[in-house]
Motif scaffolding. Structure first.
Motif, PDB file in Angstrom:
ATOM      1  N   HIS A 169      -2.767  13.336  10.644  1.00 22.12           N
ATOM      2  CA  HIS A 169      -1.729  12.417  11.123  1.00 22.12           C
ATOM      3  C   HIS A 169      -2.075  10.953  10.922  1.00 22.12           C
ATOM      4  O   HIS A 169      -1.218  10.147  10.580  1.00 22.12           O
ATOM      5  N   SER A 170      -3.325  10.673  11.146  1.00 25.30           N
ATOM      6  CA  SER A 170      -3.737   9.271  11.022  1.00 25.30           C
ATOM      7  C   SER A 170      -3.604   8.800   9.580  1.00 25.30           C
ATOM      8  O   SER A 170      -3.061   7.722   9.306  1.00 25.30           O
ATOM      9  N   ASN A 171      -4.082   9.626   8.648  1.00 23.89           N
ATOM     10  CA  ASN A 171      -3.956   9.275   7.224  1.00 23.89           C
ATOM     11  C   ASN A 171      -2.501   9.166   6.813  1.00 23.89           C
ATOM     12  O   ASN A 171      -2.108   8.294   6.044  1.00 23.89           O
ATOM     13  N   ALA A 172      -1.712  10.091   7.357  1.00 22.66           N
ATOM     14  CA  ALA A 172      -0.281  10.102   7.025  1.00 22.66           C
ATOM     15  C   ALA A 172       0.381   8.823   7.492  1.00 22.66           C
ATOM     16  O   ALA A 172       1.145   8.177   6.768  1.00 22.66           O
ATOM     17  N   GLU A 173       0.073   8.441   8.698  1.00 12.64           N
ATOM     18  CA  GLU A 173       0.687   7.217   9.247  1.00 12.64           C
ATOM     19  C   GLU A 173       0.289   6.007   8.422  1.00 12.64           C
ATOM     20  O   GLU A 173       1.119   5.147   8.122  1.00 12.64           O
ATOM     21  N   GLN A 174      -0.970   5.974   8.050  1.00 11.58           N
ATOM     22  CA  GLN A 174      -1.475   4.850   7.250  1.00 11.58           C
ATOM     23  C   GLN A 174      -0.750   4.781   5.905  1.00 11.58           C
ATOM     24  O   GLN A 174      -0.323   3.720   5.450  1.00 11.58           O
ATOM     25  N   ALA A 175      -0.641   5.921   5.270  1.00  9.93           N
ATOM     26  CA  ALA A 175      -0.007   5.965   3.946  1.00  9.93           C
ATOM     27  C   ALA A 175       1.463   5.555   4.027  1.00  9.93           C
ATOM     28  O   ALA A 175       1.940   4.732   3.247  1.00  9.93           O
ATOM     29  N   PHE A 176       2.183   6.134   4.984  1.00 11.68           N
ATOM     30  CA  PHE A 176       3.608   5.785   5.119  1.00 11.68           C
ATOM     31  C   PHE A 176       3.793   4.316   5.476  1.00 11.68           C
ATOM     32  O   PHE A 176       4.706   3.656   4.985  1.00 11.68           O
ATOM     33  N   SER A 177       2.938   3.832   6.332  1.00 11.62           N
ATOM     34  CA  SER A 177       3.069   2.426   6.760  1.00 11.62           C
ATOM     35  C   SER A 177       2.844   1.489   5.590  1.00 11.62           C
ATOM     36  O   SER A 177       3.552   0.489   5.421  1.00 11.62           O
ATOM     37  N   GLU A 178       1.865   1.832   4.773  1.00 12.35           N
ATOM     38  CA  GLU A 178       1.592   0.977   3.620  1.00 12.35           C
ATOM     39  C   GLU A 178       2.759   1.040   2.632  1.00 12.35           C
ATOM     40  O   GLU A 178       3.208   0.011   2.110  1.00 12.35           O
ATOM     41  N   ALA A 179       3.266   2.234   2.405  1.00 11.65           N
ATOM     42  CA  ALA A 179       4.425   2.379   1.505  1.00 11.65           C
ATOM     43  C   ALA A 179       5.614   1.597   2.033  1.00 11.65           C
ATOM     44  O   ALA A 179       6.327   0.925   1.289  1.00 11.65           O
ATOM     45  N   LEU A 180       5.811   1.667   3.310  1.00  9.83           N
ATOM     46  CA  LEU A 180       6.949   0.974   3.925  1.00  9.83           C
ATOM     47  C   LEU A 180       6.829  -0.540   3.763  1.00  9.83           C
ATOM     48  O   LEU A 180       7.801  -1.223   3.448  1.00  9.83           O
ATOM     49  N   ALA A 181       5.630  -1.022   3.984  1.00  9.73           N
ATOM     50  CA  ALA A 181       5.411  -2.469   3.852  1.00  9.73           C
ATOM     51  C   ALA A 181       5.739  -2.940   2.435  1.00  9.73           C
ATOM     52  O   ALA A 181       6.394  -3.965   2.239  1.00  9.73           O
ATOM     53  N   ILE A 182       5.288  -2.158   1.462  1.00 11.10           N
ATOM     54  CA  ILE A 182       5.567  -2.525   0.059  1.00 11.10           C
ATOM     55  C   ILE A 182       7.075  -2.526  -0.187  1.00 11.10           C
ATOM     56  O   ILE A 182       7.641  -3.449  -0.774  1.00 11.10           O
ATOM     57  N   ARG A 183       7.719  -1.499   0.304  1.00 15.58           N
ATOM     58  CA  ARG A 183       9.163  -1.362   0.039  1.00 15.58           C
ATOM     59  C   ARG A 183       9.981  -2.422   0.755  1.00 15.58           C
ATOM     60  O   ARG A 183      10.988  -2.902   0.216  1.00 15.58           O
ATOM     61  N   ARG A 184       9.540  -2.826   1.930  1.00 17.94           N
ATOM     62  CA  ARG A 184      10.262  -3.904   2.625  1.00 17.94           C
ATOM     63  C   ARG A 184      10.145  -5.202   1.827  1.00 17.94           C
ATOM     64  O   ARG A 184      11.103  -5.966   1.723  1.00 17.94           O
ATOM     65  N   GLU A 185       8.974  -5.417   1.296  1.00 17.97           N
ATOM     66  CA  GLU A 185       8.748  -6.621   0.491  1.00 17.97           C
ATOM     67  C   GLU A 185       9.661  -6.614  -0.731  1.00 17.97           C
ATOM     68  O   GLU A 185      10.306  -7.609  -1.064  1.00 17.97           O
ATOM     69  N   LEU A 186       9.728  -5.481  -1.377  1.00 19.11           N
ATOM     70  CA  LEU A 186      10.553  -5.371  -2.593  1.00 19.11           C
ATOM     71  C   LEU A 186      12.037  -5.503  -2.253  1.00 19.11           C
ATOM     72  O   LEU A 186      12.813  -6.066  -3.028  1.00 19.11           O
TER      73      LEU A 186
END
Lengths: 599, 462
Positions: free
Chosen positions: A440-457
């Motif tokens: 779960h922890s890795n999953a949250e980290q991965a999704f959060s990072e993806a989300l941050a990138i996508r919000r920026e884009l």
């Protein structure tokens, strides 16, 4: 050859050299003494003319040319000229032939000494030089007369370079803005009746707007370029402009117009290909590939498969004569086809084509690492998606981890180019794997990072990235729920649903099931994590309303319906009656695009 | 415009001066005293065919081009012909006649002269064209608006950066491109030349470097082509504004000498899409071995055959007009007193087979054999030269070549048409067979027919 004959030949040679002009003298010989005698004769007869010896053995093209450049009007004696016919000197041979007029303009005298058995190659291998020949001599001694011999072995010093190619289209924002401003100014100042120039300029402007994620301006200019192309009655320009519009509409998720544009371009290209296949086949293949993507996005799976398959077939034919150009395209189409097969649950086929895409990408990356390593990452990511879908999670984690490693490195070395949705896609999918394997922890980290990138884009291109943001939020919501971060989970689901609802209003065919997916997850949240029957049942209703129109044709829709029914039952209600009531109140399903499925 | 060698070409009045006068390496422009017009003697080839394909007109001696009616048309023309047929001189003629304010801005690109590299590819040729265009525009002080120049500059700057990234990965030296804004097309030229010099691998000798530059452009050719075409159009507009010309015309000579025959075939077949994307009026010389790909080439260009001058008709009778014009050709270069008789001159013409270059070679050889004390070329000298040249040509033929020639001899005698085959193609390239008209009429090189090997292997054997 007797001494008398030899002398008489040398006299003719002397006459031929009395005037300073280019001379190509071909001399067949089998004894270095002959060579030395001729050299001495020239020194004696023309002492004022410089003399140079150039050998091919041990020298590459550049050094040979530099020596010839320095020779100017000298007598240039080449004792091992026939080394130029060696198989590993093919490039030297061609280039020497090419420089014929260069030699001729410099009044140099080339005395080309060759072994008897090699002289025959001259007209065939150096035809242009041959056509300027001046004299041929055969100074051939019988073997018993030979007292010396020289072994002539030329080693090639031309190494093959490892070519690395980078992306041609720079993503540097400022530079693009400057270029745009300049082009707009040029457009303004050019003659408005110069349709050709206006066509080229508006097309470039459209491309730049697209790169700057300003799709409306991109479309405006693409449409203008199409008008100009029609005015010029130039079929190729018309096809190019239609294709460009197709790309822009796809970016805007306007699938109807995108498909229409691609189909129009395709129709024109097919007609023209009847009389000129070579010219238009590549265009047809490209258009089919892009069309396939839009068909897939709108669930027209049969058409998508047909389009990809035909594109692939064309590209495979073209690559037989030009693999360097077409292999990357084949890899792209295989990736797309693989993704399609995943969507329609033909997993064996998906695995086959995706591994093929990966293999091609790896081969390409071996020759041009920087150009194609991202293709390797793409193929790995798609395989990851497949393995997730068929629940081979170890394999999924393995390939996605490799893909992520590649993409992170690319993002570090070229941040403007690679800190992008591609990295986000890989993170997103890896997040799914982690989530399914309870990391779960890795999953949250991965999704959060993806989300941050996508919000920026999304700041510069919300049309393209809002759907992806919704997708990541949807998954993040599930992970947060499983980690008992309930407020955050609620927020994630709420935002995802809001985005998907908006999208479904404009593009119901593409986003209704997405709404169903998030509404279903959110409904489950209010069943199990933060019990609230009113909200849960409202969301279950929404799930059903979004799924029922597609239930007959799509298995995904049937899954959503079943899921929602389970939730309703869990609340103690009659699921069938619940569904029946919704059916009665349902409006007609959207009919913008007919849906087809291969199952 | 004469080069230094042309300026030394004066009519010979002694044997010693004949060498300079028969220099077969110098194309003769129309304004040169040696120029002879072979119009109407090359079968179907006519200057007006070329003009028509270029959409140019000739009226009262003046050549014009109307860009307005040709907005969507650019001409791509391939001029095909055997070596020594006079293609380069013919192209020099167009460069001279068509270059005017009412017609074209002609840019001549001699690939063999200027592209000093092994394995020239089409991409190199296009870059070279652009370089030549900028050079010539600078030479006429073409006043391109700063924005246009800047756009090109920026674009190349970015490409150089791309290339430098590539080269860094390989550990090679960087391509140079200084910072700062160019103010004029001249400064663009300076920077641009820096790039193309590297493409030529002239300095470092690095094939890898040339390949890197080439590959960056090649892989995204469509964008390159758009930039190139835009620049062409903008230059065209400015040429008209400044009253210099109506449109650009590239003349690219030497394509047939670059690369191997296989690579040239690939270029035309595989690169045809790229060639099509460059929208500039262009005349290429076509490698002769590609004539049989005519159908495919016509999909994206026009071919025009530039044959030898026919001095004998199909029945073997001399073509009077051809002999007259070749006599003029020799007469402009060499005083008739240097030959013992008009028959000696006629003999040379007969054995030239209609190839101007072969005629010059025959006279050159005869001159070397002539007795300097006599001070003239005799019939005997001419015969000896013809025999020598014939025998040396025959020496380079293989038994397989003779087998083909035997069949050819039979077919010619029977009046059968001679079709295309790879073997025939090789013999054409070796100048063993000559082609006339549009290629439908072939003959054996008359020099060869006289050789003892040919007589033994062909004439007496059939």
């Amino acid at each position: 050859m007797s001494e008398t004959e030899f002398s008489s030949q040398l006299k003719i040679l002397a006459k031929a050299l009395r005037h300073k002009a280019f001379r190509l003298i071909i001399i067949e010989y089998n004894n270095t003494a002959i060579y030395q005698e001729i050299a001495a004769f020239l020194r004696t007869t023309y002492p004022e003319r410089p003399q140079r010896e150039i050998r091919f053995i041990g020298n590459d093209y550049r050094s040979i040319m530099d020596s010839l450049n320095a020779a100017q009007e000298a007598f240039v004696l080449i004792p091992d000229f026939d080394r130029i016919f060696d198989a590993n000197n093919a490039a030297l041979c061609v280039s020497f032939n090419q420089r014929r007029d260069y030699f001729a303009n410099r009044n140099m005298v080339l005395l080309c000494f060759m072994a008897p058995e090699n002289v025959m190659h001259f007209p065939e291998k150096l035809p242009d030089l041959w056509s300027l020949r001046s004299l041929e001599f055969s100074f051939f001694q019988e073997p018993s007369q030979i007292s010396d011999s020289t072994a002539l072995d030329l080693e090639s010093t031309i190494d093959s370079a490892n070519i690395i190619v980078t992306s041609f289209n720079s993503d540097y924002q400022e530079e693009k803005e400057r270029e745009l401003a300049s082009l707009l100014s040029q457009l303004e100042q050019s003659d408005e009746k110069n349709f050709t120039l206006h066509y080229y300029l508006t097309k470039q402007i459209s491309n730049i707007y697209l790169k700057l994620n300003r799709s409306e301006k991109a479309l405006e200019n693409a449409e203008r370029s199409l008008v100009l192309a029609r005015q010029l009655q130039d079929s190729q320009h018309i096809i190019d402009s239609l294709f460009l519009e197709g790309i822009i509409y796809a970016e805007q998720n306007d699938f109807v117009h995108g498909i229409a544009r691609y189909n129009e371009a395709l129709s024109i290209a097919r007609e023209l290909a009847q009389s000129n296949q070579n010219a238009f086949l590549p265009q047809i293949a490209m258009t089919l590939n892009n069309l396939g993507m839009l068909y897939k996005d709108t669930h027209q799976f049969i058409k998508a498969e047909q389009a990809y398959t035909e594109a692939l077939s064309i590209k495979q034919t073209l690559s037989q004569t030009n693999s360097e150009t077409y292999l990357p395209f084949i890899s792209n189409t295989l990736n797309n086809l693989g993704n399609l097969y995943i969507d329609i649950h033909q997993f064996d086929k998906a695995e086959k084509v995706l591994y093929e895409a990966l293999s091609i990408s790896r081969t390409l990356a071996e020759t041009s690492f920087e150009a194609y390593i991202n293709n390797v990452a793409a193929a790995l990511t798609n395989l990851g998606i497949l393995f997730i879908t068929i629940y081979q999670l170890n394999k999924a984690e393995q390939v996605l981890t490799e893909a992520l490693s590649i993409r992170r490195e690319l993002a570090q070395t070229h941040p403007d180019r690679y800190l992008s949705n591609e990295l986000a896609i890989t993170l997103h999918n890896l997040g799914i794997v982690y989530s399914l394997t309870n990391q779960h922890s890795n999953a949250e980290q991965a999704f959060s990072e993806a989300l941050a990138i996508r919000r920026e884009l999304a700041k510069t291109n919300s049309d393209a990235y809002l759907p992806r943001i919704a997708s990541t939020l949807n998954n993040l919501g599930n992970v947060l729920k499983d980690s008992s971060k309930l407020n955050d989970a609620e927020q994630a689901f709420s935002e995802a649903l809001s985005i998907r609802r908006d999208l479904a209003k404009t593009y119901p065919n593409a986003y209704s099931l997405k709404v169903a997916q998030t509404a279903g997850n959110f409904s489950l949240f209010y069943l199990t994590s933060q019990p609230d029957s009113k909200r849960s049942l409202a969301l279950a209703r929404e799930t059903l309303e979004a799924s029922l129109p597609f239930e007959e044709k799509l298995s995904d829709a049937r899954e959503r319906v079943s899921f929602a029914k389970d939730i309703v039952r869990n609340w103690g209600l009659d699921a069938e009656a619940f569904v029946e009531e919704i059916r009665k109140n349902m409006t007609n399903p959207p009919t913008q695009i007919p849906i087809s499925e291969s199952e | 415009m004469q080069n230094s060698n042309q300026s030394f070409m004066q009519k010979a009045d002694t044997l010693e001066k004949i060498d300079a006068a028969v220099n077969k390496f110098q194309p003769i422009p129309p304004n040169h005293p040696f120029y002879v017009n072979f119009e109407n003697l090359r079968g179907d080839f006519q200057e007006k065919s070329v003009l028509r394909l270029l959409n140019a007109r000739k009226s009262y001696g003046k050549y014009t081009f109307d860009y307005r009616i040709n907005q969507a048309n650019t001409s791509l023309l391939f001029l095909a012909g055997m070596r020594g047929s006079g293609k380069t001189s013919e192209l020099a003629k167009y460069a001279d006649r068509l270059h005017s304010a009412d017609c074209f801005f002609v840019i001549t690109c001699n690939i063999d002269e200027d592209l000093d590299m092994d394995n020239v590819q089409y991409m190199d040729i296009v870059i070279y064209q652009l370089e030549q265009l900028i050079k010539k525009a600078d030479a006429v002080n073409l006043d391109l608006e700063n924005g246009i120049v800047e756009t090109m500059y920026e674009w190349f700057g970015t490409r150089v950066e791309e290339i430098n990234t590539t080269l860094k990965a390989e550990g090679s030296a960087e391509v140079e491109f200084t910072t700062g804004r160019p103010g004029t097309i001249g400064s663009l030229l300076k920077h641009f030349l820096g790039l193309t010099a590297k493409v030529k691998a002239g300095l470092s000798g690095s094939k890898g470097q040339a390949n890197s530059i080439r590959t960056v452009f090649k892989n995204n050719f469509t964008e390159f082509a758009t930039k190139f075409n835009t620049f062409i159009e903008q230059t065209n507009e400015q040429l008209r504004k400044q009253g210099i010309a109506q449109e650009i015309l590239f003349i690219i000579d030497g394509l047939e000498k670059t690369m191997s025959a296989d690579t040239r075939r690939k270029i035309i077949m595989e690169e045809s899409n790229r060639i099509r994307q460059i929208k500039a009026n262009t005349i290429f010389t076509l490698p002769i071995e590609l004539m049989h790909e005519e159908q495919r080439i016509r999909n994206f260009g026009e071919i025009i055959t530039f044959p030898f001058i026919k001095i004998k008709d199909r029945k073997g009778f001399p073509v009077k007009e051809a002999y007259t014009i070749f006599q003029e050709f020799i007469g402009k270069r060499i005083a008739s007193e240097l030959f013992d008789s008009p028959e000696t001159i006629r003999l040379a013409i007969e054995y030239s087979g209609g190839s101007p270059r072969q005629l010059l070679r025959i006279i050159e050889q005869a001159n070397w054999l002539a007795d300097e004390e006599k001070g003239i070329i005799t019939r005997k000298d001419m015969d000896e030269a013809i025999n020598k040249l014939g025998n040396s040509t025959a020496r380079f033929l293989t038994p397989e070549d003779y087998a083909i020639l035997k069949q050819l001899h039979v077919d010619l005698q029977a009046g059968n048409p001679i079709g295309f085959s790879k073997e025939i193609q090789v013999l054409l390239e070796k100048e063993v067979i000559f082609e006339y008209n549009d290629g439908t009429y072939k003959r054996v090189n008359p020099l060869l027919e006289r050789s003892t090997l040919y007589i033994h292997n062909v004439t007496n054997a059939t």
